[in-house]
Design a protein around this motif. Structure first.
Motif, mmCIF file in Angstrom:
data_model
loop_
_atom_site.group_PDB
_atom_site.id
_atom_site.type_symbol
_atom_site.label_atom_id
_atom_site.label_comp_id
_atom_site.label_asym_id
_atom_site.label_seq_id
_atom_site.Cartn_x
_atom_site.Cartn_y
_atom_site.Cartn_z
ATOM 1 N N HIS A 83 11.139 28.692 5.862
ATOM 2 C CA HIS A 83 11.512 27.469 6.577
ATOM 3 C C HIS A 83 12.148 26.459 5.628
ATOM 4 N N THR A 84 12.926 25.553 6.213
ATOM 5 C CA THR A 84 13.509 24.436 5.475
ATOM 6 C C THR A 84 13.179 23.148 6.212
ATOM 7 N N VAL A 85 12.656 22.149 5.486
ATOM 8 C CA VAL A 85 12.304 20.868 6.111
ATOM 9 C C VAL A 85 13.579 20.151 6.538
ATOM 10 N N SER A 86 13.618 19.752 7.814
ATOM 11 C CA SER A 86 14.796 19.074 8.336
ATOM 12 C C SER A 86 14.522 17.611 8.687
ATOM 13 N N GLU A 87 13.238 17.246 8.875
ATOM 14 C CA GLU A 87 12.920 15.863 9.241
ATOM 15 C C GLU A 87 11.478 15.561 8.877
ATOM 16 N N THR A 88 11.238 14.354 8.382
ATOM 17 C CA THR A 88 9.879 13.892 8.114
ATOM 18 C C THR A 88 9.672 12.566 8.832
ATOM 19 N N VAL B 21 8.963 -1.162 5.227
ATOM 20 C CA VAL B 21 8.577 0.247 5.147
ATOM 21 C C VAL B 21 9.588 1.018 4.314
ATOM 22 N N GLU B 22 9.052 1.871 3.420
ATOM 23 C CA GLU B 22 9.905 2.689 2.568
ATOM 24 C C GLU B 22 9.258 4.059 2.405
ATOM 25 N N TYR B 23 10.099 5.112 2.403
ATOM 26 C CA TYR B 23 9.607 6.463 2.156
ATOM 27 C C TYR B 23 9.843 6.822 0.691
ATOM 28 N N LEU B 24 8.786 7.365 0.045
ATOM 29 C CA LEU B 24 8.882 7.850 -1.322
ATOM 30 C C LEU B 24 8.464 9.315 -1.351
ATOM 31 N N GLY B 25 8.762 10.019 -2.440
ATOM 32 C CA GLY B 25 8.395 11.428 -2.552
ATOM 33 C C GLY B 25 9.610 12.317 -2.409
ATOM 34 N N ASN B 26 9.390 13.635 -2.592
ATOM 35 C CA ASN B 26 10.535 14.550 -2.549
ATOM 36 C C ASN B 26 10.899 15.003 -1.145
ATOM 37 N N MET B 27 10.059 14.720 -0.164
ATOM 38 C CA MET B 27 10.307 15.041 1.250
ATOM 39 C C MET B 27 10.366 16.555 1.510
ATOM 40 N N GLN B 28 9.994 17.351 0.524
ATOM 41 C CA GLN B 28 9.955 18.796 0.711
ATOM 42 C C GLN B 28 8.529 19.338 0.587
ATOM 43 N N SER C 71 5.060 13.329 0.589
ATOM 44 C CA SER C 71 5.688 12.129 1.143
ATOM 45 C C SER C 71 4.734 10.958 0.992
ATOM 46 N N THR C 72 5.302 9.793 0.742
ATOM 47 C CA THR C 72 4.520 8.566 0.621
ATOM 48 C C THR C 72 5.150 7.486 1.489
ATOM 49 N N LEU C 73 4.313 6.873 2.310
ATOM 50 C CA LEU C 73 4.733 5.731 3.120
ATOM 51 C C LEU C 73 4.312 4.461 2.377
ATOM 52 N N ARG C 74 5.273 3.650 1.976
ATOM 53 C CA ARG C 74 4.970 2.384 1.303
ATOM 54 C C ARG C 74 5.215 1.245 2.266
ATOM 55 N N ILE C 75 4.180 0.416 2.472
ATOM 56 C CA ILE C 75 4.281 -0.747 3.354
ATOM 57 C C ILE C 75 4.026 -1.984 2.501
ATOM 58 N N THR C 76 4.915 -2.940 2.572
ATOM 59 C CA THR C 76 4.783 -4.169 1.789
ATOM 60 C C THR C 76 4.412 -5.335 2.712
ATOM 61 N N VAL D 118 0.841 -1.193 0.000
ATOM 62 C CA VAL D 118 0.000 0.000 0.000
ATOM 63 C C VAL D 118 0.875 1.242 0.000
ATOM 64 N N ASN D 119 0.396 2.311 -0.641
ATOM 65 C CA ASN D 119 1.031 3.622 -0.590
ATOM 66 C C ASN D 119 0.099 4.585 0.140
ATOM 67 N N ILE D 120 0.560 5.128 1.254
ATOM 68 C CA ILE D 120 -0.178 6.135 2.018
ATOM 69 C C ILE D 120 0.547 7.458 1.798
ATOM 70 N N SER D 121 -0.121 8.441 1.210
ATOM 71 C CA SER D 121 0.585 9.646 0.790
ATOM 72 C C SER D 121 -0.070 10.917 1.294
ATOM 73 N N CYS D 122 0.723 11.995 1.305
ATOM 74 C CA CYS D 122 0.234 13.308 1.708
ATOM 75 C C CYS D 122 1.055 14.383 1.003
ATOM 76 N N SER D 123 0.517 15.603 0.999
ATOM 77 C CA SER D 123 1.263 16.773 0.528
ATOM 78 C C SER D 123 1.176 17.843 1.608
ATOM 79 N N TYR D 124 2.160 18.740 1.672
ATOM 80 C CA TYR D 124 2.189 19.712 2.759
ATOM 81 C C TYR D 124 2.873 21.003 2.309
ATOM 82 N N THR D 125 2.529 22.103 3.007
ATOM 83 C CA THR D 125 3.125 23.409 2.746
ATOM 84 C C THR D 125 3.564 24.017 4.069
ATOM 85 N N TYR D 126 4.422 25.031 3.992
ATOM 86 C CA TYR D 126 4.988 25.673 5.187
ATOM 87 C C TYR D 126 5.561 27.016 4.748
#
Length: 389
Positions: free
Chosen positions: A226-231, A254-261, A264-269, A214-222
């Motif tokens: 600011h600069t994203v330092s951790e997800t 578990v794997e993280y996909l996306g640009n992280m800025q 982000s997508t959480l992939r669980i196999t 499954v891919n669980i995904s989201c998008s975010y703004t800030y």
């Protein structure tokens, strides 16, 4: 407000009644102040409203007060009701207004206390900014009398009409806002564009098969500064409990996909039924942490099960085999099922009907969703009893 009746000692039967003791209304509007009066003798020769006096017992009628010139009118009815109308209200009109009447009876001068307290307020837009939104409030110095409808304008176009004085906005450009009540407008305010914290999950709910991915995904703004330092993805309520902080590589599933800025997508196999939970995302910037309080994505992992109806059958009867899940699959709400008998494919259909059933139909049945043929259900044994004549 309760009625207020004034009676002066020695003048029984003389009174002034004010239906409303206090009024809050808007600068620039019109107000009616009303009262009724009674007296026991004589004939009324003079009536007037006042707020000031020049000397003891020397009160000034509002019609003679230069501050109200051209803005006051009196109106009375046949049963001693009296209405004072003031137009084009100003903040300095805030005062306590009293009514007086004079008769031709000796000592027949009467002043009605305590009067009506009038508060005149203007409209102001109060701006409250959080990380993710701006709330505009149509503010007054007192609570407006009666039921008010607040109309909000954005760049001179109506965007909300409501009994609430507040309007929340999410914006990315500079806009002009003002509010209005009963045709009276507040001064406009310019709300400058800003970046804000916001998070959107692609799906609120996901139902998928045990053993699949499954891919669980989201998008975010800030804020742009600011600069994203951790997800971080985590299971709701277990942010600080390892291993429920879903770090990349955890358990090899578990794997993280996306640009992280900005996404982000959480992939669980190799999903398991115990993976069923609400998954949330949090990110840290170089200036702050931000964790949304609203719901994340609820994942439900379901297995397949074969249901036999009826459970016990005899040769010649009808039997139905159904492949069931505990929830409707998100990516395939109306799936086609592959049916297996004793490990071999028999047919491809939503349900398996055997009519009439024979002893040759007895065996071990399982099912799978088309496209996931390797994810079988547990086998269900169909036993067919012989029919004896």
């Amino acid at each position: 407000m309760s009625n207020c009746v004034s009676v002066v000692l020695g003048q029984v039967g003389w009174s002034v009644t004010y239906p409303t003791q206090s009024i809050c209304t808007l600068k620039g509007s019109t107000v009616d102040l009303t009262c009724s009066y009674t007296y026991s003798s004589g004939t009324v020769s003079t009536t007037f409203w006042f707020t000031k006096k020049y000397a003891v017992e020397n009160y000034v009628s509002l019609s003679d007060d230069p501050d109200y010139k051209g803005r006051v009118t009196y109106r009375k009815d046949e049963v001693n009701g009296h209405t004072l109308t003031i137009t084009d209200l100003r903040e300095r009109d805030s005062a306590t207004y009293k009514f007086s009447f004079i008769t031709d009876h000796p000592g027949g001068r009467y002043y009605g206390y305590p009067g009506v307290t009038l508060s005149v307020t203007d409209l102001q837009v109060k701006v409250t900014t959080t990380w993710w939104s701006t709330t505009l409030t149509c503010s007054t110095t007192c609570t407006l009398t009666g039921n008010s409808t607040y109309i909000w304008y954005r760049n001179s176009k109506i965007v909300q009409e409501d009994s609430s004085p507040s309007y929340s906005v999410y914006f990315k450009t500079e806009d002009s806002f003002y509010c209005a009540v009963k045709g009276i407008n507040s001064p406009a305010v310019s709300v400058r564009a800003q970046s804000y914290f916001h998070l959107t999950y692609t799906h609120q709910r996901i139902c998928t098969l045990k053993g699949s991915s499954v891919n669980i995904s989201c998008s975010y703004t800030y804020p742009r500064s600011h600069t994203v330092s951790e997800t971080k993805w985590y299971i709701k309520g277990k942010l600080d409990e390892a291993p429920q902080i879903l770090s990349p590589g955890y358990g090899g599933r578990v794997e993280y996909l996306g640009n992280m800025q900005s996404d982000s997508t959480l992939r669980i196999t190799d999903l398991r039924e115990e993976d069923t939970a609400e998954y949330k995302f949090r990110f840290r910037t170089d200036q702050t942490n931000w964790e949304p309080t609203f719901p994340g994505t609820t994942l439900t992992v379901t297995g397949l099960q074969v249901k036999v109806t009826p459970a016990t059958v005899t040769e010649g009867q009808k039997v139905k085999l159904t492949c069931i899940t505990t929830c409707t699959l998100t990516d395939n709400p109306n799936p086609t099922y592959i049916w297996y008998k004793n490990g071999h494919v028999t047919t491809q259909s939503n349900s398996l009907f055997l009519k009439p059933v024979s002893s040759e139909d007895a065996g071990r049945y399982s099912c799978a969703v088309e496209g996931h043929e390797d994810l079988y259900s547990p086998e269900e044994t169909l036993t067919v009893r012989c029919e004896y004549l």
